[in-house]
Design a protein around this motif. Structure first.
Motif, PDB file in Angstrom:
ATOM      1  N   THR A  34       0.837   5.354   5.003  1.00 45.79           N
ATOM      2  CA  THR A  34       1.598   4.717   3.934  1.00 45.79           C
ATOM      3  C   THR A  34       0.867   3.501   3.380  1.00 45.79           C
ATOM      4  O   THR A  34       1.079   3.131   2.223  1.00 45.79           O
ATOM      5  N   GLU A  35      -0.001   2.896   4.176  1.00 45.66           N
ATOM      6  CA  GLU A  35      -0.764   1.738   3.696  1.00 45.66           C
ATOM      7  C   GLU A  35      -1.764   2.151   2.628  1.00 45.66           C
ATOM      8  O   GLU A  35      -1.893   1.482   1.600  1.00 45.66           O
ATOM      9  N   ILE A  36      -2.481   3.235   2.848  1.00 47.93           N
ATOM     10  CA  ILE A  36      -3.480   3.655   1.864  1.00 47.93           C
ATOM     11  C   ILE A  36      -2.799   4.126   0.587  1.00 47.93           C
ATOM     12  O   ILE A  36      -3.295   3.894  -0.511  1.00 47.93           O
ATOM     13  N   LYS A  37      -1.635   4.749   0.715  1.00 41.66           N
ATOM     14  CA  LYS A  37      -0.901   5.177  -0.485  1.00 41.66           C
ATOM     15  C   LYS A  37      -0.458   3.970  -1.303  1.00 41.66           C
ATOM     16  O   LYS A  37      -0.564   3.959  -2.534  1.00 41.66           O
ATOM     17  N   ALA A  39      -1.884   1.013  -1.172  1.00 41.43           N
ATOM     18  CA  ALA A  39      -3.106   0.346  -1.643  1.00 41.43           C
ATOM     19  C   ALA A  39      -3.653   1.039  -2.889  1.00 41.43           C
ATOM     20  O   ALA A  39      -4.135   0.380  -3.810  1.00 41.43           O
ATOM     21  N   ARG A  40      -3.585   2.356  -2.930  1.00 48.67           N
ATOM     22  CA  ARG A  40      -4.062   3.082  -4.112  1.00 48.67           C
ATOM     23  C   ARG A  40      -3.247   2.721  -5.354  1.00 48.67           C
ATOM     24  O   ARG A  40      -3.754   2.805  -6.470  1.00 48.67           O
ATOM     25  N   LYS A  41      -1.991   2.325  -5.163  1.00 51.57           N
ATOM     26  CA  LYS A  41      -1.163   1.870  -6.282  1.00 51.57           C
ATOM     27  C   LYS A  41      -1.455   0.415  -6.642  1.00 51.57           C
ATOM     28  O   LYS A  41      -0.889  -0.115  -7.585  1.00 51.57           O
ATOM     29  N   GLY A  42      -2.295  -0.260  -5.852  1.00 48.37           N
ATOM     30  CA  GLY A  42      -2.679  -1.636  -6.156  1.00 48.37           C
ATOM     31  C   GLY A  42      -1.731  -2.684  -5.632  1.00 48.37           C
ATOM     32  O   GLY A  42      -1.721  -3.806  -6.114  1.00 48.37           O
ATOM     33  N   LYS A 109     -12.557  -9.103  -2.008  1.00 49.33           N
ATOM     34  CA  LYS A 109     -11.872  -8.054  -2.748  1.00 49.33           C
ATOM     35  C   LYS A 109     -11.753  -6.801  -1.911  1.00 49.33           C
ATOM     36  O   LYS A 109     -12.500  -6.600  -0.953  1.00 49.33           O
ATOM     37  N   MET A 110     -10.785  -5.975  -2.290  1.00 43.71           N
ATOM     38  CA  MET A 110     -10.572  -4.684  -1.643  1.00 43.71           C
ATOM     39  C   MET A 110     -10.720  -3.631  -2.722  1.00 43.71           C
ATOM     40  O   MET A 110     -10.210  -3.797  -3.829  1.00 43.71           O
ATOM     41  N   TYR A 111     -11.443  -2.559  -2.407  1.00 44.45           N
ATOM     42  CA  TYR A 111     -11.705  -1.527  -3.403  1.00 44.45           C
ATOM     43  C   TYR A 111     -11.853  -0.167  -2.728  1.00 44.45           C
ATOM     44  O   TYR A 111     -11.978  -0.070  -1.505  1.00 44.45           O
ATOM     45  N   LEU A 112     -11.789   0.876  -3.540  1.00 39.56           N
ATOM     46  CA  LEU A 112     -11.990   2.242  -3.061  1.00 39.56           C
ATOM     47  C   LEU A 112     -13.398   2.671  -3.435  1.00 39.56           C
ATOM     48  O   LEU A 112     -13.801   2.559  -4.589  1.00 39.56           O
ATOM     49  N   LYS A 113     -14.133   3.164  -2.456  1.00 51.92           N
ATOM     50  CA  LYS A 113     -15.502   3.615  -2.676  1.00 51.92           C
ATOM     51  C   LYS A 113     -15.632   4.987  -2.032  1.00 51.92           C
ATOM     52  O   LYS A 113     -15.486   5.110  -0.811  1.00 51.92           O
ATOM     53  N   TYR A 116     -12.787   5.979   0.271  1.00 57.57           N
ATOM     54  CA  TYR A 116     -12.506   5.141   1.436  1.00 57.57           C
ATOM     55  C   TYR A 116     -12.188   3.722   0.993  1.00 57.57           C
ATOM     56  O   TYR A 116     -12.794   3.205   0.052  1.00 57.57           O
ATOM     57  N   ALA A 117     -11.250   3.076   1.688  1.00 52.43           N
ATOM     58  CA  ALA A 117     -10.899   1.689   1.396  1.00 52.43           C
ATOM     59  C   ALA A 117     -11.941   0.773   2.027  1.00 52.43           C
ATOM     60  O   ALA A 117     -12.282   0.913   3.197  1.00 52.43           O
ATOM     61  N   LYS A 118     -12.479  -0.121   1.242  1.00 51.71           N
ATOM     62  CA  LYS A 118     -13.482  -1.076   1.698  1.00 51.71           C
ATOM     63  C   LYS A 118     -13.026  -2.493   1.363  1.00 51.71           C
ATOM     64  O   LYS A 118     -12.276  -2.707   0.405  1.00 51.71           O
ATOM     65  N   VAL A 119     -13.497  -3.448   2.158  1.00 56.10           N
ATOM     66  CA  VAL A 119     -13.205  -4.858   1.925  1.00 56.10           C
ATOM     67  C   VAL A 119     -14.528  -5.595   1.829  1.00 56.10           C
ATOM     68  O   VAL A 119     -15.408  -5.421   2.674  1.00 56.10           O
TER      69      VAL A 119
END
Length: 154
Positions: A34-37, A39-42, A109-113, A116-119
């Motif tokens: 649920t965290e990645i979902k 996070a994908r919504k910002g 910053k946190m981003y998707l690469k 995968y979620a990266k910080v």
């Protein structure tokens, strides 16, 4: 892809105002479903987040990921401590840097690469109030110069 590239989910703008960033390191992050979902919504906030090294592992604290709306009783806790994925050599380097007086490890910053979620972590020293005022003066001066050049070109 270069370090820091990808779809930016959240950015810590206050970090560049409060710290002199000397070095950046890209780290993966362990997230629940649920965290990645969410996070994908910002729905991520990095403002008060910081990194600690415990038992040879890097952990990020105070990073807020909002609960997922469609999540049920298995939804995550918003500000839980999350593990960062780094190589042992990078962790040892961070341990050495964090021992220096006044040095902090802050998520920038946190981003998707590549899915995968990266910080992006920044190693920095805290600014004093007069440093912050100096930065504001430089920013205002640059804004005035840009405004004058724009008016002149018209």
């Amino acid at each position: 892809m270069a370090k820091g590239d990808g779809k930016v989910i959240a950015q810590n703008k206050k970090a560049t105002f409060d710290y002199f960033i000397e070095e950046t390191i890209e780290a993966g992050i362990v997230l629940q479903g649920t965290e990645i979902k969410s996070a994908r919504k910002g729905k991520v906030q990095l403002v008060d987040a910081f990194v600690r090294i415990r038992n040879g592992e890097a952990w990020i604290s105070n990073m807020h990921i909002a609960p997922y709306e469609q999540g049920n009783q298995f939804n995550h806790e918003p500000t839980r401590v999350r593990k960062l994925l780094l190589h042992k050599k990078q962790i040892n380097e961070l341990i050495g840097v964090s021992k220096v007086q006044g040095s902090n490890i802050i998520p920038l910053k946190m981003y998707l690469k590549d899915g995968y979620a990266k910080v992006l972590l920044g190693v920095g020293k805290g600014k004093k109030n007069y440093d912050k005022r100096q930065d504001l003066k430089q920013k205002d001066a640059k804004r005035e110069i840009d405004r004058a050049l724009k008016d002149r070109s018209r």
